[in-house]
Write a protein that holds these residues in place. Structure first.
Motif, mmCIF file in Angstrom:
data_model
loop_
_atom_site.group_PDB
_atom_site.id
_atom_site.type_symbol
_atom_site.label_atom_id
_atom_site.label_comp_id
_atom_site.label_asym_id
_atom_site.label_seq_id
_atom_site.Cartn_x
_atom_site.Cartn_y
_atom_site.Cartn_z
ATOM 1 N N GLY A 111 -2.053 -1.108 6.356
ATOM 2 C CA GLY A 111 -2.701 0.174 6.122
ATOM 3 C C GLY A 111 -3.302 0.730 7.390
ATOM 4 N N THR A 112 -4.358 1.519 7.230
ATOM 5 C CA THR A 112 -4.892 2.271 8.350
ATOM 6 C C THR A 112 -6.243 1.735 8.837
ATOM 7 O OG1 THR A 112 -6.065 3.867 6.967
ATOM 8 C CG2 THR A 112 -3.757 4.331 7.429
ATOM 9 N N GLY A 113 -6.528 0.454 8.531
ATOM 10 C CA GLY A 113 -7.793 -0.150 8.966
ATOM 11 C C GLY A 113 -7.986 -0.049 10.463
ATOM 12 N N GLY A 382 -9.095 -1.591 -3.109
ATOM 13 C CA GLY A 382 -10.102 -0.540 -2.989
ATOM 14 C C GLY A 382 -9.526 0.837 -2.749
ATOM 15 N N SER A 383 -8.390 0.921 -2.063
ATOM 16 C CA SER A 383 -7.928 2.210 -1.527
ATOM 17 C C SER A 383 -6.723 2.825 -2.205
ATOM 18 C CB SER A 383 -7.584 2.050 -0.043
ATOM 19 O OG SER A 383 -8.748 1.938 0.714
ATOM 20 N N SER A 384 -5.882 2.011 -2.807
ATOM 21 C CA SER A 384 -4.614 2.541 -3.306
ATOM 22 C C SER A 384 -4.750 3.015 -4.751
ATOM 23 C CB SER A 384 -3.523 1.469 -3.180
ATOM 24 O OG SER A 384 -3.322 1.167 -1.813
ATOM 25 N N MET A 404 -4.767 -10.791 6.020
ATOM 26 C CA MET A 404 -5.437 -10.907 7.318
ATOM 27 C C MET A 404 -6.622 -9.947 7.261
ATOM 28 S SD MET A 404 -1.915 -10.557 9.516
ATOM 29 C CE MET A 404 -2.533 -10.748 11.185
ATOM 30 N N GLU A 405 -7.826 -10.452 7.355
ATOM 31 C CA GLU A 405 -9.002 -9.589 7.162
ATOM 32 C C GLU A 405 -10.192 -9.993 8.012
ATOM 33 O OE1 GLU A 405 -10.734 -7.146 6.394
ATOM 34 O OE2 GLU A 405 -9.575 -5.957 5.005
ATOM 35 N N GLN A 406 -11.090 -9.028 8.134
ATOM 36 C CA GLN A 406 -12.387 -9.252 8.797
ATOM 37 C C GLN A 406 -13.483 -9.540 7.771
ATOM 38 O OE1 GLN A 406 -12.406 -5.310 10.344
ATOM 39 N NE2 GLN A 406 -11.210 -5.828 12.183
ATOM 40 N N ASN A 564 -12.938 5.192 4.773
ATOM 41 C CA ASN A 564 -12.172 4.570 3.703
ATOM 42 C C ASN A 564 -13.038 3.443 3.157
ATOM 43 O OD1 ASN A 564 -10.072 6.426 3.877
ATOM 44 N ND2 ASN A 564 -9.162 5.327 5.584
ATOM 45 N N THR A 565 -12.501 2.237 2.951
ATOM 46 C CA THR A 565 -13.391 1.200 2.417
ATOM 47 C C THR A 565 -14.085 0.402 3.524
ATOM 48 O OG1 THR A 565 -11.717 -0.537 2.268
ATOM 49 C CG2 THR A 565 -11.928 0.935 0.365
ATOM 50 N N THR A 566 -13.785 0.736 4.775
ATOM 51 C CA THR A 566 -14.441 0.056 5.880
ATOM 52 C C THR A 566 -15.919 0.487 5.911
ATOM 53 O OG1 THR A 566 -12.369 -0.042 7.081
ATOM 54 C CG2 THR A 566 -14.372 -0.294 8.379
ATOM 55 N N VAL A 641 -13.303 4.193 -7.675
ATOM 56 C CA VAL A 641 -12.799 5.534 -7.995
ATOM 57 C C VAL A 641 -11.280 5.534 -8.206
ATOM 58 C CG1 VAL A 641 -12.584 6.205 -5.561
ATOM 59 C CG2 VAL A 641 -12.993 7.956 -7.299
ATOM 60 N N ASN A 642 -10.590 4.620 -7.540
ATOM 61 C CA ASN A 642 -9.129 4.644 -7.678
ATOM 62 C C ASN A 642 -8.619 4.071 -8.993
ATOM 63 O OD1 ASN A 642 -8.395 6.133 -5.414
ATOM 64 N ND2 ASN A 642 -8.796 4.361 -4.108
ATOM 65 N N ALA A 643 -9.552 3.654 -9.851
ATOM 66 C CA ALA A 643 -9.156 3.291 -11.216
ATOM 67 C C ALA A 643 -8.676 4.524 -11.983
ATOM 68 C CB ALA A 643 -10.324 2.639 -11.949
HETATM 69 N N1 LIG Z 1 -9.848 7.827 -3.971
HETATM 70 C C1 LIG Z 1 -9.333 7.953 -2.745
HETATM 71 N N2 LIG Z 1 -8.750 6.887 -2.184
HETATM 72 C C2 LIG Z 1 -8.219 7.020 -0.950
HETATM 73 C C3 LIG Z 1 -8.258 8.241 -0.253
HETATM 74 C C4 LIG Z 1 -8.881 9.357 -0.872
HETATM 75 O O1 LIG Z 1 -8.940 10.466 -0.309
HETATM 76 N N3 LIG Z 1 -9.414 9.167 -2.119
HETATM 77 N N4 LIG Z 1 -7.752 8.330 1.008
HETATM 78 C C5 LIG Z 1 -6.677 7.466 1.352
HETATM 79 C C6 LIG Z 1 -6.466 7.456 2.786
HETATM 80 S S1 LIG Z 1 -6.439 8.955 3.564
HETATM 81 C C7 LIG Z 1 -6.259 6.348 3.478
HETATM 82 S S2 LIG Z 1 -5.834 6.479 5.119
HETATM 83 C C8 LIG Z 1 -6.328 5.043 2.809
HETATM 84 C C9 LIG Z 1 -6.803 3.894 3.652
HETATM 85 O O2 LIG Z 1 -6.626 2.730 2.948
HETATM 86 P P1 LIG Z 1 -6.475 1.350 3.725
HETATM 87 O O3 LIG Z 1 -5.345 1.485 4.676
HETATM 88 O O4 LIG Z 1 -6.411 0.279 2.717
HETATM 89 O O5 LIG Z 1 -7.800 1.303 4.624
HETATM 90 P P2 LIG Z 1 -9.245 0.696 4.350
HETATM 91 O O6 LIG Z 1 -9.671 0.888 2.955
HETATM 92 O O7 LIG Z 1 -10.148 1.231 5.401
HETATM 93 O O8 LIG Z 1 -9.066 -0.850 4.567
HETATM 94 C C10 LIG Z 1 -8.708 -1.299 5.821
HETATM 95 C C11 LIG Z 1 -9.044 -2.768 5.930
HETATM 96 O O9 LIG Z 1 -8.517 -3.212 7.166
HETATM 97 C C12 LIG Z 1 -9.427 -4.100 7.755
HETATM 98 N N5 LIG Z 1 -9.190 -4.068 9.208
HETATM 99 C C13 LIG Z 1 -9.673 -3.209 10.101
HETATM 100 N N6 LIG Z 1 -9.228 -3.495 11.337
HETATM 101 C C14 LIG Z 1 -8.434 -4.564 11.219
HETATM 102 C C15 LIG Z 1 -7.685 -5.347 12.152
HETATM 103 O O10 LIG Z 1 -7.663 -5.071 13.350
HETATM 104 N N7 LIG Z 1 -6.965 -6.368 11.640
HETATM 105 C C16 LIG Z 1 -6.966 -6.671 10.311
HETATM 106 N N8 LIG Z 1 -6.216 -7.677 9.887
HETATM 107 N N9 LIG Z 1 -7.692 -5.961 9.424
HETATM 108 C C17 LIG Z 1 -8.405 -4.930 9.865
HETATM 109 C C18 LIG Z 1 -10.784 -3.609 7.345
HETATM 110 O O11 LIG Z 1 -11.716 -4.677 7.347
HETATM 111 C C19 LIG Z 1 -10.529 -3.032 5.942
HETATM 112 O O12 LIG Z 1 -10.859 -3.929 4.927
HETATM 113 O O13 LIG Z 1 -7.218 5.154 1.696
HETATM 114 C C20 LIG Z 1 -6.754 6.053 0.762
HETATM 115 N N10 LIG Z 1 -7.606 5.944 -0.397
#
Ligand SMILES: Nc1nc2c(c(=O)[nH]1)N[C@H]1C(S)=C(S)[C@@H](COP(=O)(O)OP(=O)(O)OC[C@H]3O[C@@H](n4cnc5c(=O)[nH]c(N)nc54)[C@H](O)[C@@H]3O)O[C@H]1N2
Ligand SMILES: Nc1nc2c(c(=O)[nH]1)N[C@H]1C(S)=C(S)[C@@H](COP(=O)(O)OP(=O)(O)OC[C@H]3O[C@@H](n4cnc5c(=O)[nH]c(N)nc54)[C@H](O)[C@@H]3O)O[C@H]1N2
Ligand code: SF4
Ligand SMILES: [Mo]
Length: 668
Positions: A111-113, A382-384, A404-406, A564-566, A641-643
């Motif tokens: 994802g976009t972490g 959390g995000s999808s 793989m997580e922090q 996001n969930t960070t 919220v994503n439920a």
């Molecule tokens: N309800 C709702 N949900 C949404 C959205 C919304 O508008 N509404 N927006 C969406 C959008 S735009 C996006 S981009 C997505 C994002 O969704 P995800 O891509 O799942 O991003 P995050 O929720 O930030 O989770 C990223 C995780 O990566 C971890 N991480 C950070 N850096 C690193 C690293 O270097 N290595 C490793 N292994 N892990 C790392 C962090 O600890 C964090 O737990 O969420 C989406 N979810």
């Protein structure tokens, strides 16, 4: 001070601003971090979230060692193991899966972490390794694809204005974007424009903190922006303010598009958008007579059934007005289209053709054909979309899940093996902002804590442990960065790893100020901007599904305190978020007998989550809003919220529809 060091880095988070930061290191410990005052876009400030980055990196819940599941899936109970044990178990499982089911049974889910080109989602992380195994491809469509594809259809690229040039705009439309929350560094340029007389209009169903600061706020009905764009252009045509030379010289399909505009007079558009006709006319007049007009539209606008169409039509506006001629005119969505790094995905390493699995479709596509889910830089629970179904799918006993997580996210709770990941101050990376025009270097400032490893190092070690011999699997971070810079594109001339490491950032080789399409030159097949043909407005899902049991449109925008969930587990930011909350218009609250501060359940057929009611005129009647980012497991009912966000595609690019769902609200 003795032993003090200042190390330049870049914020890795999925935020357009990609800030430059300076880490102060004393005796091997990071003791300070600040925004870099010398960076032209950062200008010294970080943000409420990243001001706590060092605290976050040192947090007590940081994952520091590899772990193996000991409880049932989902329980989050683990025992510490060594890296050797982890690599051995993973190697055995991956080998068995590839032998029995083929490489495509592996879903590398990133994802976009981090937006890093080395450690994160923008570049090469893990790609070569997965190709050697023949794993399924992963389509990262969660964020911006509908808008990207809409822009590519019109302009041939998502790239447009240099956001710094908003300082030169005379009319600024902040369209489906919450600048002060989701990328606040743009605000300084907007203030510069205002000081020179610019007028700022926010177009958003919510009166956000950005809308509060604008000169005017148009509280549009969600998902109807394409209609508004057509209505504004109707006024432009009525004024005879179209730029005939630009239309003749640099655009295609004008006649068809003109007819579509003429089918959208302000009166009709008022009905569709819920905005007063007079306001549409007034803004149309401003647009007709103000050059340059700069439009900032970001991802919020395209999280709808018609989100692709919306960006496609908004992108048409400067083609009609000729705003592309001027720096400060045009549309800025993402500067990613101007970045021409050499992202060699090394598909030559694949054993044969492989399928593609879709990030937003985890709930459906995580079927029995997937035997290994490998999650990195992502937190899908959390995000999808469709959280409850994702949880069910993750419980399957024969699914091998590696995360793989922090931090111990909701997704980590379902892992069989957890691998400890480094944070940005501990690893090397190359970045490019998607809201500015700079390449950024991130130099590691400190040693990783515990046994954390970077993404690149984890895959190098795993490749070695599995006895893989493809030499490029073992390229170092510096070699990978050099490869990325070697595309030969003129925008990268003179930009080397050495220079980036020394200077911290380098502006792309483009003029400043920058008017990318002043003389046309759109990267489309004809070299011209392509107006849409036929129906240009695609209504939102919520309009099509109206009249059912779930009458309220839910918007789930960026939270001010999380990314996001960070940071969703940072105690102070969690306290400030005061959430989960749901913003409800007084009329909708009265209809349901809801009082401010009351606990309610927000629900639809897919599930529900609990939130505290905030009653406010800031949202239109019929619209409610609850920010993304809260960790489900830290919420009172364990749901997020994503439920209630459906697994559904936007019209273009299979984009996600986070702001286009219907819910009902009831007291708990
Ligand atoms: N309800 C709702 N949900 C949404 C959205 C919304 O508008 N509404 N927006 C969406 C959008 S735009 C996006 S981009 C997505 C994002 O969704 P995800 O891509 O799942 O991003 P995050 O929720 O930030 O989770 C990223 C995780 O990566 C971890 N991480 C950070 N850096 C690193 C690293 O270097 N290595 C490793 N292994 N892990 C790392 C962090 O600890 C964090 O737990 O969420 C989406 N979810
Ligand atoms: N603080 C903070 N900053 C972030 C993030 C975060 O989580 N927190 N997330 C980051 C990420 S991953 C991304 S992609 C960007 C997203 O940043 P933005 O592009 O700003 O996206 P959103 O917050 O989803 O939505 C922006 C605004 O669009 C409005 N909106 C929703 N639907 C419509 C519509 O149909 N029409 C119009 N005109 N407006 C609408 C919402 O009410 C919201 O105020 O921000 C990044 N920055
Ligand atoms: S999240 Fe955005 S504003 Fe905050 S430091 Fe990172 S790039 Fe800058
Ligand atoms: Mo995003």
């Amino acid at each position: 001070m003795q032993g003090e060091l200042r190390v330049l880095g870049a914020c890795p988070l999925d935020c357009p601003d990609t800030c430059s930061w300076v880490v102060t290191v004393e005796d091997g410990k990071a003791v300070g971090m600040r925004g870099n005052p010398d960076h032209p876009y950062t200008r010294g400030a970080l943000c409420v979230k990243v001001n706590r980055y060092l605290e976050h990196a040192g947090a007590a819940d940081r994952i520091l060692y590899p772990m193996r599941r000991v409880g049932p899936k989902g329980s989050g109970r683990f025992e510490r193991i060594s890296w050797d044990e982890a690599l051995e178990e993973i190697s055995v499982r991956l080998r068995a899966i590839v032998d029995e089911h083929g490489g495509e049974a592996i879903w590398p889910y990133n994802g976009t972490g981090s937006l890093g080109y080395l450690q994160g989602c923008e570049g090469v992380a893990g790609r070569r390794f997965w190709n050697v195994l023949g794993a399924s491809r992963h389509f990262l469509n969660i964020c911006s694809t509908a808008g990207n594809v809409g822009l590519v259809k019109t302009n041939g690229t998502p790239g447009g204005m240099d956001p710094e040039n908003f300082a030169l705009s005379k009319l600024i439309l902040l369209w489906g974007t919450n600048t002060l929350t989701s990328g606040h560094h743009l605000w300084k340029f907007i203030q510069d424009a205002r000081a020179a007389g610019a007028y700022v209009v926010a177009i958003d169903p919510i009166r956000t903190r950005t809308a509060e600061q604008a000169d005017e706020h148009l509280p549009i009905r969600p998902g109807t922006d394409a209609a508004l764009a057509l209505g504004l252009l109707h006024v432009v045509l009525a004024e005879g303010a179209e730029d005939r030379d630009y239309l003749d010289d640099h655009t295609d399909n004008w006649e068809a598009f003109r007819e579509e505009i003429l089918r959208h007079p302000p009166a009709r558009v008022a009905e569709i958008t819920g905005l007063p006709e007079a306001d549409i006319r007034a803004l149309g007049l401003r647009l007709a007579h103000t050059r340059p007009t700069g439009i900032r539209a970001t991802m919020g606008i395209q999280r709808h059934a018609g989100g692709g169409a919306a960006m496609r039509v908004i992108a048409a506006i400067p083609g009609v007005t000729g705003d592309w001629r001027h720096p400060g005119g045009g549309v800025a969505y993402s500067t990613s289209g101007h970045i021409h790094l050499d992202i060699d995905t090394r598909n030559d390493l694949l054993p044969g053709p492989v399928r593609t699995l879709t990030m937003t479709r985890l709930a459906t596509e995580l079927d029995d054909s997937v035997k290994c889910l490998w999650v990195y830089t992502a937190n899908p629970v959390g995000s999808s979309p469709d959280q409850n179904r994702i949880r069910e799918k993750l419980l399957r006993e024969d699914l091998f899940t590696v995360v793989m997580e922090q931090f111990p996210t909701d997704t980590v709770d379902y892992a069989d093996i957890v691998l400890p990941a480094t944070m940005q101050i501990e690893h090397m990376d190359l970045h490019a902002g998607y809201g500015h025009m700079y390449l950024m270097w991130n130099e590691p400032a400190v040693e990783p804590p515990g046994e954390c490893l970077s993404t690149t190092e984890t895959f190098r070690r795993l490749a070695g442990h599995m006895g893989l011999t493809e030499p490029s699997l073992f390229d170092s971070d510096l070699e990978l960065a050099e490869q990325l810079l070697s595309s030969g594109h003129p925008s990268l001339d003179g930009i080397t790893v050495d220079r980036l490491r020394k200077e911290g950032w380098v502006r792309l080789n483009v003029p400043q100020p920058f008017a990318p399409f002043a003389d046309g030159g759109f990267p489309t097949p004809s070299g011209r901007l392509r107006f849409p043909r036929g129906a240009a407005y695609v209504p939102p899902h919520t309009a099509a599904a109206a009249g059912g049991p779930y009458p309220l449109t839910l918007i789930t925008p960026a939270s001010h305190t999380f990314l996001n969930t960070t940071f969703g587990n940072n105690p102070e930011l969690l306290r400030r978020a005061k959430g989960p909350r749901i913003l409800v218009n007084p009329s909708d609250a009265a209809d349901r007998g809801l009082a401010a501060g009351q606990r309610v359940r927000v629900f639809n057929a897919g599930g529900g989550f609990e939130a505290e009611v905030e009653i406010s005129e800031k949202v239109r009647p019929g619209v409610v809003a609850s920010a993304k980012g809260h960790w489900p497991k830290l919420n009172p009912d364990g749901a997020g919220v994503n439920a209630v966000v459906e697994e559904r595609d936007a019209d273009l690019g299979r984009g996600a529809v986070y702001h286009d769902n219907l819910v009902e609200i009831a007291p708990v």
